[in-house]
Motif scaffolding. Structure first.
Motif, PDB file in Angstrom:
ATOM      1  N   ASP A   3     -20.745  26.581 -41.241  1.00  0.00           N
ATOM      2  CA  ASP A   3     -20.625  25.029 -41.090  1.00  0.00           C
ATOM      3  C   ASP A   3     -19.376  24.299 -41.221  1.00  0.00           C
ATOM      4  N   ALA A   4     -18.527  24.051 -39.941  1.00  0.00           N
ATOM      5  CA  ALA A   4     -17.365  23.462 -39.849  1.00  0.00           C
ATOM      6  C   ALA A   4     -17.089  22.345 -41.006  1.00  0.00           C
ATOM      7  N   ASP A   5     -18.235  21.736 -41.344  1.00  0.00           N
ATOM      8  CA  ASP A   5     -17.922  20.637 -42.264  1.00  0.00           C
ATOM      9  C   ASP A   5     -17.660  20.948 -43.731  1.00  0.00           C
ATOM     10  N   ARG A   6     -17.893  22.058 -43.929  1.00  0.00           N
ATOM     11  CA  ARG A   6     -17.534  22.561 -45.250  1.00  0.00           C
ATOM     12  C   ARG A   6     -16.207  23.792 -45.313  1.00  0.00           C
ATOM     13  N   PRO A   7     -15.228  23.341 -45.555  1.00  0.00           N
ATOM     14  CA  PRO A   7     -14.069  24.611 -45.622  1.00  0.00           C
ATOM     15  C   PRO A   7     -14.282  25.402 -46.734  1.00  0.00           C
ATOM     16  N   GLU A  21     -27.435  21.840 -47.265  1.00  0.00           N
ATOM     17  CA  GLU A  21     -28.663  21.256 -47.390  1.00  0.00           C
ATOM     18  C   GLU A  21     -28.235  20.261 -48.425  1.00  0.00           C
ATOM     19  N   ALA A  22     -27.417  20.602 -49.268  1.00  0.00           N
ATOM     20  CA  ALA A  22     -27.030  19.658 -50.651  1.00  0.00           C
ATOM     21  C   ALA A  22     -25.867  18.841 -50.460  1.00  0.00           C
ATOM     22  N   GLY A  23     -25.239  18.907 -49.006  1.00  0.00           N
ATOM     23  CA  GLY A  23     -24.238  17.987 -48.808  1.00  0.00           C
ATOM     24  C   GLY A  23     -23.045  18.297 -49.568  1.00  0.00           C
ATOM     25  N   LEU A  24     -22.585  19.622 -49.843  1.00  0.00           N
ATOM     26  CA  LEU A  24     -21.401  19.896 -50.926  1.00  0.00           C
ATOM     27  C   LEU A  24     -20.363  19.604 -50.030  1.00  0.00           C
ATOM     28  N   ASP A  25     -19.036  19.517 -50.538  1.00  0.00           N
ATOM     29  CA  ASP A  25     -17.774  19.183 -49.768  1.00  0.00           C
ATOM     30  C   ASP A  25     -17.173  20.597 -49.358  1.00  0.00           C
ATOM     31  N   PRO A  73     -14.290  31.937 -41.751  1.00  0.00           N
ATOM     32  CA  PRO A  73     -12.827  31.667 -41.657  1.00  0.00           C
ATOM     33  C   PRO A  73     -12.346  30.833 -42.853  1.00  0.00           C
ATOM     34  N   PRO A  74     -11.627  31.274 -43.593  1.00  0.00           N
ATOM     35  CA  PRO A  74     -11.015  30.545 -44.699  1.00  0.00           C
ATOM     36  C   PRO A  74     -10.012  29.506 -44.645  1.00  0.00           C
ATOM     37  N   THR A  75      -9.964  28.323 -45.006  1.00  0.00           N
ATOM     38  CA  THR A  75      -8.715  27.579 -45.045  1.00  0.00           C
ATOM     39  C   THR A  75      -7.753  28.226 -45.783  1.00  0.00           C
TER      40      THR A  75
END
Length: 411
Positions: A35-39, A132-136, A155-157
């Protein structure tokens, strides 16, 4: 839903069958992961990954980010493999994730060769829970490798690399350099920073070259400063775990910088780090209903065992007994040398995949791990050191009812 889904294919694997990264990738696609929204901050290495992941997660949570952490293996419960801000998820949440995995697995082609590994499935489940939990953010600990591990699907930041040594020789590589290349292979072209613990020259060179190749020369591995990470000693673990803690701390700071987020304020960071507990990593316990004190450490080589024994002697002055569980592929010769004349009970685990055939000193007692009840442990003395694989140390922690639900607390 039965959480057995995490282990089903592994338990049904054939002789010489290995986990299938391609099958895990197909399952990730069905789950719409990553999920690209969670680095992601990835943690790889041979030893100390759990410590680095715990410290990195604590720093990120102190900075105000809702942080998911996936580590492997568990100690007392598989719920501990997936945490939110340091707290293990609930039984209902684990069952829900198992159901989601099972539904997705039904959509895969029939299995021919290669199985879905438990550590890989927990990694996918942790990422699914984060969405699902909306974590950052996510802190992910590799299972065994790097490039060939399911962590490479994310892929890690930023990547953190703990000490690398000749572990799983013949599986990850035949030399330290080859194993280091495999571990560092979890880095991705878009990775912004790599923090590596101090390594042997062979491993350091291999890591640096692998990172340069993958990132096109943009990223050079960085090590924590020789003078330490700036944290007071009381906020860092004792022994060899300190290096991994410093690596996790610096990796989290580089991660925050890459996200354009400020580092946590010093008072808040101290408040969180003061609550960190690292079960089975030089952790202190009492055998229930007795006066027996116990130091538990998942040391598997001579250096780790020496550090654990020194830590125990520093506090107690003397050790009454050591309980050790090291299969043949661990550094049993090093353990024998360090334990010397100490009374030792050698514990065996009932798994065909693990061999316990190494010659032992005649003075050592031998026991099945399942027979190490609180009463038997207490009968060994008042100052015990428990050493060995993470799984074995977890069994002992369960026996003494150790607290493993929370790694740290966020005010």
């Amino acid at each position: 839903m039965d959480p057995e889904v995490f282990f089903r294919e592994w338990r049904r694997r054939g002789p010489d069958e290995r986990r299938s990264l391609e099958r895990a990738r197909a399952l990730a696609e069905v789950l719409r992961l990553p999920d690209a929204d969670r680095p992601v901050l990835a943690v790889v290495g041979s030893k100390g990954k759990g410590t680095a992941a715990a410290y990195a997660s604590a720093v990120l949570a102190a900075a105000g980010l809702r942080t998911g952490t996936v580590t492997s293996p568990a100690y007392r419960s598989n719920r501990e493999r997936i945490r939110v801000d340091g707290q293990a998820i609930g039984e209902g949440e684990l069952e829900h994730l198992a159901g989601g995995l099972q539904d997705a697995m039904r959509r895969l082609p029939g299995r021919t060769r290669g199985y879905l590994s438990p550590s890989g499935l927990f990694l996918l489940a942790g990422a699914l829970h984060a969405r699902e939990a909306g974590l950052d953010v996510l802190v992910l600990e590799a299972g065994m490798g790097g490039r060939s591990d399911e962590i490479s699907l994310f892929p890690p930041t930023v990547a953190a690399i703990t000490p690398v040594f000749r572990e799983h020789a013949g599986v990850l590589g035949d030399t330290v350099a080859e194993i280091a290349v495999e571990k560092a292979g979890a880095v991705a072209p878009g990775t912004r920073a790599v923090v590596s613990a101090p390594q042997t020259g062979e491993a350091a060179a291999a890591i640096a070259e692998t990172v340069r190749q993958i990132t096109g020369g943009v990223v050079e591995p960085e090590a924590p400063p020789h003078a330490g990470c700036g944290l007071p000693a009381r906020l860092l673990p004792a022994g060899l775990a300190r290096t991994s803690a410093e690596t996790g701390h610096l990796a989290a700071l580089r991660f925050l910088k890459a996200l354009g987020r400020p580092a946590p304020e010093a008072p808040r960071l101290r408040a969180v780090l003061e609550t960190i507990t690292l079960p089975g990593r030089l952790s202190w316990h009492t055998v229930p209903g007795t006066g027996t004190a116990l130091l538990a450490d998942s040391a598997i080589d001579r250096a780790g065992i020496a550090a654990a024994l020194a830590t125990a002697r520093d506090r107690w002055g003397a050790i009454d007994h050591a309980v050790v569980c090291l299969p043949d592929h661990k550094d049993l010769d090093g353990a024998i040398a360090e334990l010397g004349d100490l009374p030792v009970t050698y514990a065996r685990l009932p798994y065909d995949r693990l061999r316990f055939s190494h010659p032992l000193p005649e003075a050592w007692d031998v026991a099945d791990a399942a027979d190490l009840t609180p009463e038997r442990l207490a009968g060994l003395g008042r100052r015990l050191v428990v050493l060995g694989t993470v799984y074995f140390v977890g069994l002992v922690l369960d026996t003494v009812d150790a607290g493993t639900e929370r790694l740290f607390q966020v005010p």
